[in-house]
Write a protein that holds these residues in place. Structure first.
Motif, PDB file in Angstrom:
ATOM      1  N   TRP A 198      -1.088   4.846 -11.497  1.00 49.80           N
ATOM      2  CA  TRP A 198      -0.655   4.994 -10.451  1.00 49.80           C
ATOM      3  C   TRP A 198       0.285   5.690  -9.350  1.00 49.80           C
ATOM      4  O   TRP A 198       0.538   5.411  -8.393  1.00 49.80           O
ATOM      5  N   THR A 199       1.530   6.341 -10.113  1.00 51.76           N
ATOM      6  CA  THR A 199       1.919   7.423  -9.528  1.00 51.76           C
ATOM      7  C   THR A 199       1.520   8.447  -8.813  1.00 51.76           C
ATOM      8  O   THR A 199       1.784   9.139  -8.170  1.00 51.76           O
ATOM      9  N   ARG A 200      -0.013   8.765  -9.070  1.00 49.28           N
ATOM     10  CA  ARG A 200      -0.595   9.653  -8.682  1.00 49.28           C
ATOM     11  C   ARG A 200      -1.856   9.050  -7.946  1.00 49.28           C
ATOM     12  O   ARG A 200      -2.685   9.747  -7.724  1.00 49.28           O
ATOM     13  N   GLY A 201      -1.142   7.766  -7.201  1.00 51.23           N
ATOM     14  CA  GLY A 201      -2.797   7.350  -6.801  1.00 51.23           C
ATOM     15  C   GLY A 201      -4.011   6.767  -7.313  1.00 51.23           C
ATOM     16  O   GLY A 201      -4.417   6.639  -6.396  1.00 51.23           O
ATOM     17  N   GLN A 222      -7.331  -7.997  -8.690  1.00 50.76           N
ATOM     18  CA  GLN A 222      -5.850  -8.455  -8.209  1.00 50.76           C
ATOM     19  C   GLN A 222      -4.792  -6.990  -7.763  1.00 50.76           C
ATOM     20  O   GLN A 222      -4.156  -6.870  -6.917  1.00 50.76           O
ATOM     21  N   THR A 223      -5.750  -5.961  -8.659  1.00 47.06           N
ATOM     22  CA  THR A 223      -4.473  -4.518  -8.548  1.00 47.06           C
ATOM     23  C   THR A 223      -4.871  -3.934  -6.877  1.00 47.06           C
ATOM     24  O   THR A 223      -4.418  -3.773  -6.171  1.00 47.06           O
ATOM     25  N   LEU A 224      -5.807  -4.261  -7.061  1.00 45.92           N
ATOM     26  CA  LEU A 224      -6.538  -3.471  -5.497  1.00 45.92           C
ATOM     27  C   LEU A 224      -6.154  -4.498  -4.428  1.00 45.92           C
ATOM     28  O   LEU A 224      -6.127  -3.774  -3.294  1.00 45.92           O
ATOM     29  N   ALA A 225      -6.089  -6.060  -4.465  1.00 42.41           N
ATOM     30  CA  ALA A 225      -5.252  -6.302  -3.534  1.00 42.41           C
ATOM     31  C   ALA A 225      -3.970  -6.473  -2.984  1.00 42.41           C
ATOM     32  O   ALA A 225      -3.538  -7.029  -2.194  1.00 42.41           O
ATOM     33  N   SER A 226      -2.831  -6.142  -3.853  1.00 40.35           N
ATOM     34  CA  SER A 226      -1.412  -5.386  -4.068  1.00 40.35           C
ATOM     35  C   SER A 226      -1.437  -4.135  -3.206  1.00 40.35           C
ATOM     36  O   SER A 226      -0.852  -3.499  -2.982  1.00 40.35           O
ATOM     37  N   GLY A 232       0.883  -1.178   0.359  1.00 36.24           N
ATOM     38  CA  GLY A 232       0.415  -0.392  -0.001  1.00 36.24           C
ATOM     39  C   GLY A 232       0.795   1.202   0.176  1.00 36.24           C
ATOM     40  O   GLY A 232       0.524   2.401  -0.039  1.00 36.24           O
ATOM     41  N   GLU A 233       2.335   0.927   0.251  1.00 34.91           N
ATOM     42  CA  GLU A 233       3.062   2.287   0.338  1.00 34.91           C
ATOM     43  C   GLU A 233       3.924   2.535  -1.700  1.00 34.91           C
ATOM     44  O   GLU A 233       3.970   1.362  -2.119  1.00 34.91           O
ATOM     45  N   ARG A 234       3.859   3.852  -1.437  1.00 35.00           N
ATOM     46  CA  ARG A 234       4.562   4.492  -2.721  1.00 35.00           C
ATOM     47  C   ARG A 234       5.209   5.065  -2.434  1.00 35.00           C
ATOM     48  O   ARG A 234       5.296   6.472  -1.456  1.00 35.00           O
ATOM     49  N   ARG A 235       5.949   5.391  -2.964  1.00 39.65           N
ATOM     50  CA  ARG A 235       7.870   6.091  -2.382  1.00 39.65           C
ATOM     51  C   ARG A 235       8.262   6.674  -3.642  1.00 39.65           C
ATOM     52  O   ARG A 235       8.421   6.181  -4.976  1.00 39.65           O
ATOM     53  N   GLN A 236       8.669   8.018  -3.410  1.00 33.84           N
ATOM     54  CA  GLN A 236       8.993   8.811  -4.939  1.00 33.84           C
ATOM     55  C   GLN A 236      10.906   9.169  -4.580  1.00 33.84           C
ATOM     56  O   GLN A 236      11.041   9.330  -2.919  1.00 33.84           O
ATOM     57  N   ILE A 237      12.116   8.636  -5.262  1.00 30.82           N
ATOM     58  CA  ILE A 237      13.473   8.989  -4.882  1.00 30.82           C
ATOM     59  C   ILE A 237      13.767   9.370  -5.698  1.00 30.82           C
ATOM     60  O   ILE A 237      13.478   9.631  -6.931  1.00 30.82           O
ATOM     61  N   ASP A 266      -5.466   4.776  -2.438  1.00 30.25           N
ATOM     62  CA  ASP A 266      -5.338   4.610  -1.044  1.00 30.25           C
ATOM     63  C   ASP A 266      -6.400   4.732   0.065  1.00 30.25           C
ATOM     64  O   ASP A 266      -6.051   4.893   1.034  1.00 30.25           O
ATOM     65  N   ASP A 267      -7.613   4.092  -1.406  1.00 30.01           N
ATOM     66  CA  ASP A 267      -8.714   3.838  -0.473  1.00 30.01           C
ATOM     67  C   ASP A 267      -9.221   2.651  -0.700  1.00 30.01           C
ATOM     68  O   ASP A 267     -10.353   2.642  -1.304  1.00 30.01           O
TER      69      ASP A 267
END
Length: 310
Positions: A234-237, A251-255, A109-114, A280-281
């Motif tokens: 997905w990069t924009r949530g 499957q995508t929501l489950a991830s 459920g986490e996304r991160r920009q690096i 995120d919801d």
């Protein structure tokens, strides 16, 4: 040195440091080892974190496992292997060690920009892991799990390459995504410019903006157009889908959820989905699907959701 070797050395040190007869010289040698390679300190830090996490496990099984690992009658090599077993093998298995030791990781459920050291921008999708290997000759991202998006900074002297066990995706000045799919394949999707995709069998294809190519069984499949898809939403949530099978959407929501979303693809039949959902919801997304499709969503616990025909 491999991740497995570093983990074994870290376990050896942690075992020694817990001995009552550990010497000051050994402590100094341990500090030297930690400073010799940044991965050493990371391994110790994470292993200590796992050690502390044992307090959250049921008391009796934990005590039995530790007693077996540190039995006075066992040789030190057996104690080290016992510690490895307690901390690692029982939870993930050795195949997950590279992910555990990855340079960058995200949780479920986490996304991160690096921001990478060369000025490139990297984003990791949910439950993803990547190693970053930059030197004077090339820039390599080893995608160990999940999916990444990258906006590559120009550097004519150092190619930018994303690797998986299926092959490579080399940027030719671009933005693109690389995903390790559940079936073992690798999907490369180009948002801007061109990417050279090469399989382990050395066959290669060029993929341009608006196309994707699949690496499977070591071979590069021909590029295909993505059509109206928005693969980096997905990069924009967001999850944007256009006439996509319901099973793929689930499957995508489950991830993005802890636990399990259980469903029978055959029972859901030919149901297809179009729409935009907030990643995120996921509960709201599942509710929206139930409102618009002949399905019902049942929550048995926060960790078990069952989707079935109505």
């Amino acid at each position: 040195m491999s991740s497995e070797q570093i983990i074994e050395q870290a376990a050896n040190w942690l075992t020694r440091l817990h001995d009552e007869d550990v010497t000051e010289a050994e402590r100094q040698a341990f500090n030297t080892w930690c400073q010799a390679d940044p991965r050493h300190a990371v391994a110790i830090e994470r292993m200590r974190g796992l050690w502390c996490s044992l307090d959250t496990l049921p008391a009796q099984p934990t005590r039995v496992a530790l007693n077996r690992a540190f039995s006075a009658q066992r040789p030190r090599s057996a104690q080290v292997l016992g510690l490895l077993g307690v901390l690692l093998c029982g939870w993930w298995g050795l195949e997950h060690l590279p992910v555990w030791m990855a340079d960058q990781r995200t949780g479920v459920g986490e996304r991160r920009q690096i921001a990478l050291e060369d000025g490139s921008q990297l984003q990791l999708n949910s439950n993803s892991a990547v190693d970053v290997q930059f030197d004077g000759h090339q820039r390599v991202l080893q995608l160990l799990q999940g999916e990444l998006w990258v906006d590559v900074a120009k550097d004519a002297q150092r190619p930018f390459v994303v690797r998986t066990d299926q092959g490579t995706a080399t940027a030719l000045g671009t933005r693109y995504l690389v995903k390790r799919a559940a079936d073992g394949s690798t999907v490369v999707t180009v948002i801007e410019s061109t990417v050279a995709v090469k399989g382990q069998a050395q066959d290669a294809v060029k993929v341009t903006a608006g196309q994707r190519a699949v690496l499977k069984d070591g071979h590069a499949m021909p590029a295909q157009n993505t059509g109206n898809a928005d693969p980096d939403a997905w990069t924009r949530g967001l999850l944007k889908v256009n006439d996509q099978p319901l099973s793929e959407v689930l499957q995508t929501l489950a991830s993005y959820r802890h636990g399990v979303v259980r469903f029978d693809s055959q029972a859901l039949g030919d149901l297809r989905v179009s729409g935009v959902f907030k990643l995120d919801d996921t509960a709201a997304a599942l509710a929206a699907l139930a409102d618009n499709l002949p399905i019902q969503v049942e929550y048995f616990t926060d960790l078990l959701v069952v989707v079935k025909p109505r």
